[in-house]
Design a protein around this motif. Sequence first.
Motif, mmCIF file in Angstrom:
data_model
loop_
_atom_site.group_PDB
_atom_site.id
_atom_site.type_symbol
_atom_site.label_atom_id
_atom_site.label_comp_id
_atom_site.label_asym_id
_atom_site.label_seq_id
_atom_site.Cartn_x
_atom_site.Cartn_y
_atom_site.Cartn_z
ATOM 1 N N ASN A 1 0.765 -1.192 -0.033
ATOM 2 C CA ASN A 1 0.126 0.120 -0.038
ATOM 3 C C ASN A 1 0.968 1.389 -0.012
ATOM 4 N N SER A 2 2.042 1.300 0.538
ATOM 5 C CA SER A 2 2.909 2.434 0.707
ATOM 6 C C SER A 2 3.694 2.657 -0.339
ATOM 7 N N GLY A 3 4.118 1.603 -1.151
ATOM 8 C CA GLY A 3 5.048 1.872 -2.009
ATOM 9 C C GLY A 3 6.055 0.547 -2.307
ATOM 10 N N THR A 4 7.426 0.760 -2.704
ATOM 11 C CA THR A 4 8.429 -0.228 -2.925
ATOM 12 C C THR A 4 9.679 -0.031 -1.749
ATOM 13 N N HIS A 5 9.874 -1.455 -1.196
ATOM 14 C CA HIS A 5 10.940 -1.376 -0.385
ATOM 15 C C HIS A 5 12.123 -2.523 -0.642
ATOM 16 N N GLY A 6 13.109 -2.119 -0.441
ATOM 17 C CA GLY A 6 14.399 -2.915 -0.746
ATOM 18 C C GLY A 6 14.921 -3.423 0.639
ATOM 19 N N PHE A 7 15.246 -4.786 0.510
ATOM 20 C CA PHE A 7 15.808 -5.412 1.655
ATOM 21 C C PHE A 7 16.861 -6.327 1.303
ATOM 22 N N THR A 8 18.013 -6.263 1.921
ATOM 23 C CA THR A 8 18.864 -7.366 1.686
ATOM 24 C C THR A 8 18.620 -8.676 2.978
ATOM 25 N N VAL A 9 19.154 -9.753 2.331
ATOM 26 C CA VAL A 9 19.054 -11.058 3.150
ATOM 27 C C VAL A 9 20.703 -11.336 3.636
ATOM 28 N N ASP A 10 20.881 -10.899 4.845
ATOM 29 C CA ASP A 10 21.897 -11.172 5.712
ATOM 30 C C ASP A 10 22.062 -12.392 6.479
ATOM 31 N N VAL A 11 23.257 -13.027 6.512
ATOM 32 C CA VAL A 11 23.172 -14.487 7.166
ATOM 33 C C VAL A 11 24.482 -14.281 8.105
ATOM 34 N N ASP A 12 24.348 -14.710 9.205
ATOM 35 C CA ASP A 12 25.604 -14.396 10.119
ATOM 36 C C ASP A 12 26.322 -15.784 10.075
ATOM 37 N N SER A 13 27.379 -15.931 10.893
ATOM 38 C CA SER A 13 28.367 -17.086 10.909
ATOM 39 C C SER A 13 27.865 -18.165 11.347
ATOM 40 N N ALA A 14 26.586 -18.162 12.131
ATOM 41 C CA ALA A 14 26.097 -19.457 12.431
ATOM 42 C C ALA A 14 24.814 -19.938 11.497
ATOM 43 N N GLY A 15 24.661 -19.167 10.375
ATOM 44 C CA GLY A 15 23.726 -19.452 9.644
ATOM 45 C C GLY A 15 22.611 -18.967 9.837
ATOM 46 N N ASN A 16 22.237 -18.039 10.788
ATOM 47 C CA ASN A 16 20.914 -17.368 10.912
ATOM 48 C C ASN A 16 20.500 -16.280 9.866
ATOM 49 N N PRO A 17 19.551 -16.089 9.523
ATOM 50 C CA PRO A 17 19.409 -15.221 8.170
ATOM 51 C C PRO A 17 18.595 -13.972 8.792
ATOM 52 N N SER A 18 18.535 -12.870 8.298
ATOM 53 C CA SER A 18 17.589 -11.612 8.844
ATOM 54 C C SER A 18 17.490 -10.715 7.608
ATOM 55 N N LEU A 19 16.272 -10.141 7.637
ATOM 56 C CA LEU A 19 15.943 -9.161 6.679
ATOM 57 C C LEU A 19 16.500 -7.586 7.024
ATOM 58 N N ASN A 20 16.915 -6.794 6.396
ATOM 59 C CA ASN A 20 17.409 -5.526 6.745
ATOM 60 C C ASN A 20 16.949 -4.586 5.627
ATOM 61 N N ASN A 21 16.305 -3.569 5.860
ATOM 62 C CA ASN A 21 15.770 -2.435 5.065
ATOM 63 C C ASN A 21 16.772 -1.625 4.814
ATOM 64 N N HIS A 22 16.898 -1.267 3.429
ATOM 65 C CA HIS A 22 17.907 -0.202 2.915
ATOM 66 C C HIS A 22 17.374 0.933 2.336
ATOM 67 N N TRP A 23 16.209 1.034 1.560
ATOM 68 C CA TRP A 23 15.558 2.006 0.979
ATOM 69 C C TRP A 23 14.133 1.590 0.857
ATOM 70 N N ASN A 24 13.288 2.645 0.755
ATOM 71 C CA ASN A 24 11.921 2.869 0.705
ATOM 72 C C ASN A 24 11.462 4.037 -0.378
ATOM 73 N N ILE A 25 10.621 3.543 -1.395
ATOM 74 C CA ILE A 25 9.887 4.637 -2.053
ATOM 75 C C ILE A 25 8.358 4.562 -1.823
ATOM 76 N N GLN A 26 8.098 5.683 -1.261
ATOM 77 C CA GLN A 26 6.892 6.019 -0.613
ATOM 78 C C GLN A 26 5.812 6.732 -1.818
ATOM 79 N N ASN A 27 5.305 5.860 -2.509
ATOM 80 C CA ASN A 27 4.524 6.564 -3.707
ATOM 81 C C ASN A 27 3.218 5.841 -3.653
ATOM 82 N N GLY A 28 2.556 5.372 -2.740
ATOM 83 C CA GLY A 28 1.241 4.835 -2.951
ATOM 84 C C GLY A 28 1.277 3.227 -3.229
ATOM 85 N N TRP A 29 -0.032 2.895 -3.193
ATOM 86 C CA TRP A 29 -0.150 1.246 -3.700
ATOM 87 C C TRP A 29 0.569 0.936 -4.736
ATOM 88 N N THR A 30 1.362 -0.144 -4.807
ATOM 89 C CA THR A 30 2.143 -0.611 -5.612
ATOM 90 C C THR A 30 2.026 -2.200 -5.915
#
Length: 800
Positions: free
Chosen positions: A431-460
């Motif tokens: 609803n709010s736009g487009t969002h860019g995330f990286t998927v990062d994995v630590d040395s133990a193999g645990n993944p996480s999502l991390n937000n880097h940028w957002n385009i707030q231009n309405g329902w996309t």
Amino acid sequence: MRNGTISHWIHTMPSWKISAQAEHSKEEVKVMIRRKCWLPVMVVFTLVLVAQFPLRVSGYQDAAAAAAPVKVDWLQFAFTPDKTANNTSETTINTSNVSGLQLLFNVALPAGDNPDGAPVLLTDISTASGVRDLIFVQGEHGHISAFDANNGAVIWSKAFGTGGTNNSAPAIDPNRMFIYVNGNDGFAHKLNVGDGSEVMGGGWPERTGGGKAASELTVAVAANGHTYLYAANHGQGHITTIDTTTGSQHVFNASCSQFPDVHNPTSCTSTGARPWARGNPYIASLDKFFFSAGNNNGNAWDGCTMWKESWLALPANGSTHISGGCGLPADSWTGTDVTVTVGHDQDIGSGGLTPLPDGLSSKFPHLGVNPGKDHRIRLLNLDNLSGHAAPGHQGGEVQTLSFSTGSLMRAQSAVWTNPANGQVWVFITGNSGTHGFTVDVDSAGNPSLNNHWNIQNGWTTSAVVANGVLFTSADGGEHTSTATLHQVQAINPTTGAILWTGHIDLFHWESPIVVNGTVYMADGNSGGFAGPGGHLRAWRLNNVGSPDFSLSASPSSRSINPGGSTTYTATVTPVNNFAGAVDVSVSSGLPSGATATSCTVTVPPAGSCVITVSTTSTTPTGTFQLTISATGGGMTHAATVRLIVTPPCVTATNGGGWVNTPLASQAGTFTAQFDVTPSIATIGGHVGISHGAQTAYTGFANIVRFTTTGTIDARNGASYSAATTLHYTAGATYHVRMAINIPTHQYSIFVTPPGGSEVTIGSNFAFRTEQNTVTSLNNYGAFVATTTASTLRVCNFTVQ
């Protein structure tokens, strides 16, 4: 590599390449492979494939551009069965040149039937008009149309169950011979791609049980070598898995899973677990199909027979495992707060499930990303969804990320691996736009999502990636009619910078595809929301392809009486720097007694000319398809329009019921004009406009009435009224003009009495209450209410 994959490559190789490399036909080569006389053949073809098809071998990793781009097919929503929405075979468009995209064509879609899904595309298909690249679009009301992917010309169009709506899109069989449609008639249809003819028999058309087709089709070749088509429908929230070769099927009912392999079981009274995801993935490395069950009405989740607000994994053949009275999937995930999310209509499934590259995490080799309407994004372990190694449990997600910035996330994500550094990215829209995330994995193999940028231009709507460029469409959804942006966007995936935009009109859940150096987008407000007619647009770089031109004609239909005339506008648009004169004429379809003018357009720039079609008093009534042809530079393109010749007069009599006459279908704003002659001054005569032939007042959206008290009024919502009192006389003829706006469901009515001036009967009256959601009108009717012997004659009915 399986033989099916090799066979597909052989099938798609240009014929001259095969003949230059071997003395065998395509079919002979396939037979040799099946007979395992493979050694010399495979040596030759391995060299050929490496040289000619490096992009197909590269799998899901981006590759360097080849010297000569190979044509690629886009067989289903989100490009591949796993719905990662990443076209790694694109080599023409890139971040450096995407700003040079220019409009290739803009053609109208079938009137009154806007799509609510993405197109699919197939290259080098034999049709009645030659070998063409075809792009296919499915309308929400049941039309499926094939267009030339290079100029937008209509090649064929069919319709299946034009009542109701769907949110679906077609899918193409990997054998490239058939296209599948989940129709509004409760069946999946199998059509030949070249002409749209339907395959009948062997189980086809296949029953899908009715209920709205809410997800776009998935087609996949499973580990057993069978090709399965997965259709998701409402009703009991059922998934129909069809073996496309044998015609056999399995049915999983997410609301009453204790009743497998039957649609709409009579003992099932719950309907809440309806699928809503844009795409449901088949993941080859797991040989499983995943789908979401929604959170509408019905019984609560129980992990046994009701699977509301869950992600479910099925075996590739879609079968249900019955145990202890429960109908079980292969695996399931349900949140621990399922009661809360259901109570707040926070559907977790509408954001889709997008798998990450296999082995990204050593701890969780198969991961999937699931955004939802609950403002959260989940990482799920696809090997063991709940952590209990069995279905019916709650919790167990690898990560839950609260992301209020994304608001209601209700579209398919895209996954991309940056070839520069191997970093995996996920692009989430909503609803709010487009969002860019990286998927990062630590040395133990645990993944996480991390937000880097957002385009707030309405329902996309749903995102796609092609050759390292992210594409989305902004300002759609339920509020697109009040939004202002309406554009396809090309985005730098690592920075979020917008590199290019292409204008589109109102749209709902439609999304773009990018293939063979071209961006395609079908628009038009849909999903049950009113709006103007949709269009199919394409953009391409100027230096791609040979000089050419495209042709479009509007409107798609005209109605006239015998002896009348009407006009169509032909538009010629240059492609790839085409320049020259283009002659336009009606080449076929005119009824007897009719003639048409011709005209010439000189391009560039794009230009239009008017063709006038004239009829005589002897021209027969009926609906005629006219082919308008444009010839220039040694090339000919065609577009089709309809001419509806209506009877000059229709007469309704007392006691005779409604007299219906078809019109050219209208979906936007238009004007209807006609002459009415009542035989008595107390006739109670009505002339109305409707969608389809009707037998009752309630079926007509717009009605002008000659009352039993001798005045003229019109329907305004729930009652009749008139802004001006106008009396009518028996035997006199009154000219009626209606200015109708279907998107706003309003109309104005004007009447001109004999020898007088036009009188306003109503301004911006509301459509009849029962018709305040109608999206198109294609019929008019006349009716006499009085019991006194009388007639109401309607003549010269036209729409413009």
